[in-house]
Design an enzyme around this catalytic site. Structure first.
Site, PDB file in Angstrom:
ATOM      1  N   TYR A   1       0.837  -1.291   0.086  1.00 43.08           N
ATOM      2  CA  TYR A   1       0.021   0.004  -0.071  1.00 43.08           C
ATOM      3  C   TYR A   1       0.790   1.291  -0.018  1.00 43.08           C
ATOM      4  O   TYR A   1       0.471   2.052  -0.647  1.00 43.08           O
ATOM      5  CB  TYR A   1      -1.028  -0.032   1.264  1.00 43.08           C
ATOM      6  CG  TYR A   1      -1.891   1.311   1.156  1.00 43.08           C
ATOM      7  CD1 TYR A   1      -2.705   1.389   0.357  1.00 43.08           C
ATOM      8  CD2 TYR A   1      -1.383   2.162   2.155  1.00 43.08           C
ATOM      9  CE1 TYR A   1      -3.490   2.623   0.326  1.00 43.08           C
ATOM     10  CE2 TYR A   1      -1.803   3.552   2.079  1.00 43.08           C
ATOM     11  CZ  TYR A   1      -3.241   3.812   1.406  1.00 43.08           C
ATOM     12  OH  TYR A   1      -3.773   5.044   1.253  1.00 43.08           O
TER      13      TYR A   1
ATOM     14  N   ARG B   1       2.033   8.471  12.609  1.00 40.85           N
ATOM     15  CA  ARG B   1       1.320   9.942  13.555  1.00 40.85           C
ATOM     16  C   ARG B   1       0.163  10.220  13.618  1.00 40.85           C
ATOM     17  O   ARG B   1      -0.692  10.785  14.363  1.00 40.85           O
ATOM     18  CB  ARG B   1       2.381  11.018  12.622  1.00 40.85           C
ATOM     19  CG  ARG B   1       2.178  12.355  13.497  1.00 40.85           C
ATOM     20  CD  ARG B   1       2.316  13.401  12.601  1.00 40.85           C
ATOM     21  NE  ARG B   1       1.550  13.430  11.430  1.00 40.85           N
ATOM     22  CZ  ARG B   1       1.920  14.111  10.295  1.00 40.85           C
ATOM     23  NH1 ARG B   1       3.038  14.823  10.211  1.00 40.85           N
ATOM     24  NH2 ARG B   1       1.149  13.780   9.193  1.00 40.85           N
TER      25      ARG B   1
ATOM     26  N   ARG C   1     -10.545   5.102   8.726  1.00 37.58           N
ATOM     27  CA  ARG C   1      -9.328   4.409   7.847  1.00 37.58           C
ATOM     28  C   ARG C   1      -8.289   3.465   8.505  1.00 37.58           C
ATOM     29  O   ARG C   1      -7.932   4.177   9.671  1.00 37.58           O
ATOM     30  CB  ARG C   1      -8.794   5.613   7.009  1.00 37.58           C
ATOM     31  CG  ARG C   1      -9.750   6.409   6.463  1.00 37.58           C
ATOM     32  CD  ARG C   1     -10.109   6.279   5.157  1.00 37.58           C
ATOM     33  NE  ARG C   1      -9.423   5.645   4.132  1.00 37.58           N
ATOM     34  CZ  ARG C   1      -8.738   6.009   3.201  1.00 37.58           C
ATOM     35  NH1 ARG C   1      -8.362   7.283   3.297  1.00 37.58           N
ATOM     36  NH2 ARG C   1      -7.972   5.107   2.557  1.00 37.58           N
TER      37      ARG C   1
ATOM     38  N   PHE D   1      15.551  19.711  -1.157  1.00 36.49           N
ATOM     39  CA  PHE D   1      13.915  19.346  -1.522  1.00 36.49           C
ATOM     40  C   PHE D   1      13.868  17.877  -0.975  1.00 36.49           C
ATOM     41  O   PHE D   1      12.848  17.649  -0.457  1.00 36.49           O
ATOM     42  CB  PHE D   1      13.733  19.175  -3.203  1.00 36.49           C
ATOM     43  CG  PHE D   1      12.313  18.594  -3.463  1.00 36.49           C
ATOM     44  CD1 PHE D   1      11.278  19.079  -3.342  1.00 36.49           C
ATOM     45  CD2 PHE D   1      12.656  17.384  -3.917  1.00 36.49           C
ATOM     46  CE1 PHE D   1      10.027  18.442  -3.592  1.00 36.49           C
ATOM     47  CE2 PHE D   1      11.298  16.654  -4.361  1.00 36.49           C
ATOM     48  CZ  PHE D   1      10.106  17.238  -4.373  1.00 36.49           C
TER      49      PHE D   1
HETATM   50  C1  D61 Z   1      11.792  12.943  -2.386  1.00 37.86           C
HETATM   51  C2  D61 Z   1      11.078  14.021  -1.766  1.00 37.86           C
HETATM   52  C3  D61 Z   1       9.622  13.986  -1.504  1.00 37.86           C
HETATM   53  C4  D61 Z   1       9.183  12.819  -1.569  1.00 37.86           C
HETATM   54  C5  D61 Z   1       9.885  11.599  -1.928  1.00 37.86           C
HETATM   55  C6  D61 Z   1      11.165  11.900  -2.360  1.00 37.86           C
HETATM   56  C7  D61 Z   1       9.356  10.268  -2.135  1.00 37.86           C
HETATM   57  C8  D61 Z   1       8.055  10.398  -1.875  1.00 37.86           C
HETATM   58  C9  D61 Z   1       7.347  11.357  -1.415  1.00 37.86           C
HETATM   59  C10 D61 Z   1       7.891  12.671  -1.223  1.00 37.86           C
HETATM   60  C11 D61 Z   1       5.843  10.947  -1.063  1.00 37.86           C
HETATM   61  C12 D61 Z   1       5.698  11.231   0.300  1.00 37.86           C
HETATM   62  C13 D61 Z   1       4.070  11.276   0.698  1.00 37.86           C
HETATM   63  C14 D61 Z   1       3.874  11.344   2.220  1.00 37.86           C
HETATM   64  C15 D61 Z   1       2.739  12.127   2.617  1.00 37.86           C
HETATM   65  N1  D61 Z   1       1.802  11.288   2.370  1.00 37.86           N
HETATM   66  C16 D61 Z   1       0.599  11.730   1.656  1.00 37.86           C
HETATM   67  O1  D61 Z   1       0.531  12.643   1.168  1.00 37.86           O
HETATM   68  C17 D61 Z   1      -0.541  10.932   1.562  1.00 37.86           C
HETATM   69  O2  D61 Z   1      -0.893  10.688   0.238  1.00 37.86           O
HETATM   70  C18 D61 Z   1      -0.398   9.900  -0.542  1.00 37.86           C
HETATM   71  C19 D61 Z   1      -0.868  10.036  -1.772  1.00 37.86           C
HETATM   72  C20 D61 Z   1      -0.583  11.473  -2.479  1.00 37.86           C
HETATM   73  C21 D61 Z   1       0.666  11.664  -2.474  1.00 37.86           C
HETATM   74  C22 D61 Z   1       0.987  13.110  -3.198  1.00 37.86           C
HETATM   75  C23 D61 Z   1       2.374  13.681  -3.011  1.00 37.86           C
HETATM   76  C24 D61 Z   1       2.868  13.765  -1.715  1.00 37.86           C
HETATM   77  C25 D61 Z   1       4.194  14.557  -1.713  1.00 37.86           C
HETATM   78  C26 D61 Z   1       4.858  14.771  -2.793  1.00 37.86           C
HETATM   79  C27 D61 Z   1       4.096  14.575  -4.038  1.00 37.86           C
HETATM   80  C28 D61 Z   1       3.005  13.896  -4.221  1.00 37.86           C
HETATM   81  C29 D61 Z   1       4.932  14.929  -5.248  1.00 37.86           C
HETATM   82  C30 D61 Z   1       6.153  15.715  -5.264  1.00 37.86           C
HETATM   83  C31 D61 Z   1       6.743  15.827  -4.088  1.00 37.86           C
HETATM   84  C32 D61 Z   1       5.923  15.561  -2.801  1.00 37.86           C
HETATM   85  C33 D61 Z   1      -1.562  10.880   2.411  1.00 37.86           C
HETATM   86  O3  D61 Z   1      -2.341  12.171   2.577  1.00 37.86           O
HETATM   87  C34 D61 Z   1      -2.877  12.555   3.209  1.00 37.86           C
HETATM   88  C35 D61 Z   1      -2.503  14.030   3.836  1.00 37.86           C
HETATM   89  O4  D61 Z   1      -1.641  14.020   4.562  1.00 37.86           O
HETATM   90  O5  D61 Z   1      -3.165  14.976   3.656  1.00 37.86           O
HETATM   91  C36 D61 Z   1      -2.489   9.913   2.368  1.00 37.86           C
HETATM   92  O6  D61 Z   1      -3.748   9.991   2.231  1.00 37.86           O
HETATM   93  O7  D61 Z   1      -2.306   8.749   3.231  1.00 37.86           O
HETATM   94 MG    MG Z   2      -4.642   8.754   0.580  1.00 40.11          MG
END
Ligand code: D61
Ligand code: MG
Length: 415
Positions: free
Chosen positions: A168, A212, A225, A285
Site C-alpha cells: 500500500y 503519527r 481508515r 528538496f
Molecule cells: C523526495 C522528496 C519528496 C518525496 C519523496 C522523495 C518520495 C516520496 C514522497 C515525497 C511522497 C511522500 C508522501 C508522504 C505524505 N503522504 C501523503 O501525502 C498521503 O497521500 C499519498 C498519495 C498522494 C501523494 C501526493 C504527493 C505527496 C508528496 C509529494 C508529491 C505527491 C509530489 C512531489 C513531491 C512530494 C496522505 O495524504 C493525506 C494527507 O496527509 O493530507 C494519505 O492519504 O495517506
Molecule cells: Mg490517501
C-alpha cells in the site's frame, strides 16, 4: 505559531523562524502571472505548506513539473480519501485518472475546503500539465496510472500483513519517489536512482505519517481508515481502535514502538539515496522531508500522546531543519542526533527493545562511517545560551515589533 513560552524556552528558534517567515513571504510574492500557473502555485501552497516550500526552491523547469506532479497526485488522493464516495464510483475514477489529466473538460467534484477547489478547478492543472515537456508528462502519467490502480486495489482490501502495508505504501508514496527520480533525471540534474531506493524514500515518509496520524484516521467520518497492519497490532489488541482507550495504554505504546521499529528499516536506503544527489536544490528538496520524518519518529516513540491527539514537531525545530539542511553532513548529523534521542527513549522491558536498538545502532554506524559527523550544531542537545534571559526577551520583543511592523503592509507611497 508557538506560544511565547515555547519560544522563550528555545531562543535559538527565533532566527530560523524569522527566516522561514521571510521565505514564505517571498514565495507568496512570486506567483506566476498566467492564470493556470498562478492557480497551481496558490493551490500547492494551500494544500501543502511544507512541500510547497521545498518545491518552490527548485529551479523553474523542474519546479513546474514537480508542482503539477504534486497537484495531480493530491487530486487522485482526494478521490481516494473521500470516504463518502461509494466504491463502485470511486474505483473507475482512480483507475482512469491518468487519462483525465489530458482532458481539459474532465471534472469530478469531491473533497472539502481547499481540496474541493482543487477538484472543481482541475482543468487549470490539466492546462499547466499540457505545457510541460513530454518526458515530464510521461513520468507523471505513468505514476498516476500505477498509483490509481494500486489505490483501487486497496479500496476493497484491508491492510492485513506487513507485506500488504509495504505494498500500500509503495502505491501511495513509493511511486512518488520513483516518479520524482524520473523527473530529476528528465531535468538532467541527476542520474537515475535505483527504484528500490526511490521507493524507500516514499515508504519512510508515508509510514511516519501513518504512525503519527493514527487517531485522525481511526476517527475519520463516516468511516474510519485503517493503515496499521493487522499482523502488527493483533499482537497487542483485538481491534485497532482499542489502542486509543486509556486502559490499553501500555499495549498501545508497545504497538506504536513496533510500528516505529518497522519504519526504521528504510532509513539506510534513504541515506544512500540522498548521498548520491548532486544538485543542491534537489538535495534540499529531498533531505528536508526526510529529516522531519526522523524527527517526528523520535518524538512519537514511546509517546502515548499519539493516541490522544496530534504529535508534531515544534515549528521552531522545523524552521531550524529548513535553515540548516545544506549538505550530506547536515543529514548525517540530524539522523545521528534524532537516533540518539530515540535510543534514550527505548526501555529495556519493551518487547521489541533489542530489535529497535539494533536498527538504531545500524543507522548510527552509517552516519559515523560517512566520516562527515563533525562539528555541527545539534538539534537535540539544546545549546545553553551564554547570554542572559533578559537579553533574549529583549531580542524577542524587538523582533515581534519588527514583524508586526512588516505585517501591516502599509504602502509608503500610495501612487
Ligand atoms: C523526495 C522528496 C519528496 C518525496 C519523496 C522523495 C518520495 C516520496 C514522497 C515525497 C511522497 C511522500 C508522501 C508522504 C505524505 N503522504 C501523503 O501525502 C498521503 O497521500 C499519498 C498519495 C498522494 C501523494 C501526493 C504527493 C505527496 C508528496 C509529494 C508529491 C505527491 C509530489 C512531489 C513531491 C512530494 C496522505 O495524504 C493525506 C494527507 O496527509 O493530507 C494519505 O492519504 O495517506
Ligand atoms: Mg490517501
Amino acid at each position: 505559531m508557538g506560544s511565547l513560552g515555547t519560544v522563550l524556552k528555545h531562543p535559538d528558534d527565533i532566527y530560523p523562524l524569522f527566516k522561514l517567515k521571510m521565505a514564505a513571504r517571498n514565495v507568496g510574492k512570486q506567483i506566476p502571472p498566467e492564470p493556470h500557473w498562478g492557480f497551481c502555485y496558490k493551490m500547492l501552497h494551500k494544500v501543502s505548506r511544507s512541500f510547497s516550500l521545498v518545491i518552490q526552491q527548485l529551479g523553474p523547469e523542474l519546479r513546474n513539473a514537480v508542482c503539477i506532479f504534486y497537484l495531480v497526485l493530491r487530486a487522485l488522493d482526494t478521490v481516494e480519501d473521500d470516504t463518502s464516495i461509494a466504491s463502485d464510483i470511486k474505483v473507475p475514477i482512480l483507475k482512469n485518472f491518468h487519462q483525465h489529466i489530458y482532458d481539459g473538460d474532465w471534472h469530478f467534484s469531491c473533497g472539502t475546503k481547499d481540496y474541493k477547489v482543487l477538484m472543481d478547478q482541475f482543468h487549470l492543472v490539466s492546462t499547466a500539465f499540457l505545457e510541460l515537456g513530454r518526458s515530464y508528462q510521461e513520468a507523471i502519467e505513468d505514476i498516476t496510472k500505477r498509483m490509481g490502480a494500486g489505490m483501487a486495489k486497496f479500496i476493497c482490501k484491508e491492510v492485513e500483513t506487513v507485506d500488504d502495508y509495504d505494498e500500500y505504501c509503495h502505491y501511495v508514496a513509493g511511486l512518488v519517489g520513483l516518479g520524482l527520480s524520473k523527473l530529476f533525471y528528465a531535468s538532467k540534474l541527476e542520474d537515475l536512482a535505483p527504484d528500490s531506493l526511490s521507493n524507500s524514500m516514499g515508504l519512510f515518509l508515508q509510514k511516519t505519517n501513518i504512525i503519527r496520524d493514527y487517531l485522525e484516521d481511526i476517527n475519520e467520518i463516516p468511516k474510519s481508515r485503517m493503515f496499521w497492519p493487522r499482523q502488527i497490532w493483533s499482537k497487542y489488541v483485538n481491534k485497532l481502535e482499542d489502542l486509543k482507550y486509556d486502559e490499553n495504554s501500555i499495549k498501545a505504546v508497545e504497538c506504536l514502538n513496533d510500528m516505529i521499529t518497522n519504519a526504521l528499516l528504510h532509513v539506510e536506503d534513504c541515506l544512500k539515496y540522498m548521498s548520491a544527489l548532486r544538485d543542491p536544490a534537489v538535495f534540499r528538496f529531498c533531505a528536508i522531508p526526510q529529516i522531519m520524518a526522523i524527527g517526528t519518529i523520535a518524538l512519537c516513540y514511546n509517546n502515548i500522546e499519539v493516541f490522544k491527539g496530534v504529535v508534531k514537531m515544534r515549528r521552531g525545530l522545523t524552521a531550524k531543519v529548513i535553515d540548516r539542511t545544506k549538505s550530506m553532513s547536515d543529514v548525517y548529523g540530524a539522523f545521528f542526533d534524532f537516533s540518539c534521542l530515540l535510543k534514550m527513549k527505548v526501555e529495556k522491558n519493551d518487547p521489541n527493545a533489542t530489535k529497535t536498538l539494533s536498527r538504531i545502532e545500524a543507522i548510527q554506524k552509517t552516519c559515523r562511517n560517512s566520516g562527515l559527523l563533525n562539528k555541527r550544531s545539534s538539534y537535540m542537545v539544546e545549546s545553553k545560551p551564554s547570554y542572559n534571559s533578559v537579553a533574549i526577551i529583549a531580542v524577542f520583543i524587538l523582533l515581534s515589533i519588527f514583524l508586526a511592523f512588516l505585517s501591516t503592509k502599509q504602502p509608503i507611497h500610495s501612487d
